[in-house]
Design an enzyme around this catalytic site. Sequence first.
Site, PDB file in Angstrom:
ATOM      1  N   ASP A 125     -15.027  24.515  17.084  1.00 14.37           N
ATOM      2  CA  ASP A 125     -15.593  25.172  15.895  1.00 14.37           C
ATOM      3  C   ASP A 125     -17.048  24.733  15.703  1.00 14.37           C
ATOM      4  O   ASP A 125     -17.914  25.533  15.355  1.00 14.37           O
ATOM      5  CB  ASP A 125     -14.780  24.831  14.628  1.00 14.37           C
ATOM      6  CG  ASP A 125     -13.599  25.782  14.427  1.00 14.37           C
ATOM      7  OD1 ASP A 125     -13.071  26.282  15.435  1.00 14.37           O
ATOM      8  OD2 ASP A 125     -13.214  26.034  13.269  1.00 14.37           O
ATOM      9  N   LYS A 165     -10.715   8.964  22.249  1.00 15.05           N
ATOM     10  CA  LYS A 165     -11.104   7.904  21.302  1.00 15.05           C
ATOM     11  C   LYS A 165     -10.237   6.681  21.604  1.00 15.05           C
ATOM     12  O   LYS A 165      -9.563   6.129  20.737  1.00 15.05           O
ATOM     13  CB  LYS A 165     -10.903   8.423  19.864  1.00 15.05           C
ATOM     14  CG  LYS A 165     -11.436   7.527  18.766  1.00 15.05           C
ATOM     15  CD  LYS A 165     -12.944   7.510  18.666  1.00 15.05           C
ATOM     16  CE  LYS A 165     -13.392   6.531  17.585  1.00 15.05           C
ATOM     17  NZ  LYS A 165     -14.850   6.375  17.512  1.00 15.05           N
ATOM     18  N   TYR A 220      -1.178  17.524  16.615  1.00 14.52           N
ATOM     19  CA  TYR A 220      -0.496  18.735  16.161  1.00 14.52           C
ATOM     20  C   TYR A 220       0.953  18.730  16.638  1.00 14.52           C
ATOM     21  O   TYR A 220       1.537  19.779  16.894  1.00 14.52           O
ATOM     22  CB  TYR A 220      -1.221  19.989  16.664  1.00 14.52           C
ATOM     23  CG  TYR A 220      -2.617  20.191  16.084  1.00 14.52           C
ATOM     24  CD1 TYR A 220      -3.151  19.287  15.177  1.00 14.52           C
ATOM     25  CD2 TYR A 220      -3.390  21.278  16.434  1.00 14.52           C
ATOM     26  CE1 TYR A 220      -4.421  19.463  14.651  1.00 14.52           C
ATOM     27  CE2 TYR A 220      -4.658  21.480  15.906  1.00 14.52           C
ATOM     28  CZ  TYR A 220      -5.173  20.551  15.018  1.00 14.52           C
ATOM     29  OH  TYR A 220      -6.430  20.733  14.491  1.00 14.52           O
TER      30      TYR A 220
HETATM   31 MG    MG Z   1     -10.017  25.840  14.567  1.00  9.39          MG
END
Ligand code: MG
Length: 333
Positions: free
Chosen positions: A228, A169, A124
């Site tokens: 989530d 990762k 991000y």
């Molecule tokens: Mg989210």
Amino acid sequence: MKLAVIEGDGIGKEVIPAAVEVLDTLGLDVEKVPVELGYGKWEKTGQAITDDDLEVLKGCDCILFGAITTPPDPNYKSVLLTIRKELDMYANIRPIRPLPTVRGILDRSNFNFVIVRENTEGLYSGIEEIGQDISWTKRVITRKGSERIAGYACKLAKERKNRIVIVHKSNVMKSDKLFLDVCRETAASHDVDYSDELVDTMAYKLISSPEKYDVIVTTNLFGDILSDMSAALVGSLGLLPSANIGTKHAFFEPVHGSAPDIAGKGIANPIAAILSLMMMLEWYGHMSEAALVEEAVDAALTEGIITPDMGGAYTTKEMTCAVVDHIKKEMRK
Ligand code: MG
Ligand code: NAI
């Protein structure tokens, strides 16, 4: 406390007023500063957030935020990313714990873990180029960013089970080797036990044996996805609160988005927003009020006040009333 209140769009306009009603019931000395941001503002003005808005936010101690709808504009710069970066809120904290009477996909209640997600870099970074035939986004991992998120996770681990799991990762992305190494070094220097998992394996293990985990520290996108996903363990996206903690400011928001599919119907679950308020009270040091809010949410659920996302038929207002009534009752004692 000076609190910026951002309802945002969609169900943000329903769940934030619910959380504010709960806050008002507590009778604390809070100056509320309403700030309009998001899709609605973008439609009216062409800008979802302005520099003036950022100045107002910087002048507040903390922020209670609903959700915003992403505008259909290819040049749109994420409001949330802007706020997180401008206010340097580097740690995104998402506690995942079962709530009374609500069961998630596993029908279990023996888990209680926290996802500590790096909030300012990773995938991000906002450094990207979008083309016709090739688009790319730069994934940024820094020693400083990794050190401070690992430090936050270790501090939290000290209050819990003194262990962290580092999720990465690094077998595929070399950038994660730095994250992993720095997290290991930080954990060792804090005397916190640590282990690590590849993110894909972690997704599997969190769903198959969530009870094994306590504090999980990871990079931005992985933390977003794992949290989530973990909402399914709790029972609904409408139940998960989060905190974005920075050096000077903090920002509290439900994990869910603006839910346009149910917006305006009065049936959004306000618990994620109310528990975000609870995290804000804890952050500010109002521990007994935070405990009272948590107890009131538990009491409402135990009474069977369940919104449609959890399979019930109660409305946002009815759920909020049940929480507020419980707080009032306790405060009268
Ligand atoms: Mg989210
Ligand atoms: P969403 O979280 O808004 O909704 C996903 C599903 O969960 C929907 O079926 C919705 O009805 C349900 N849901 C979410 N919160 C609920 C609640 N409190 N009570 C009952 N049901 C609830 O995610 P979606 O649909 O992917 O995104 C919708 C918009 O929100 C998009 O524009 C997205 O960009 C934005 N968004 C904003 C976020 C933020 O501001 N923090 C976070 C995630 C998405």
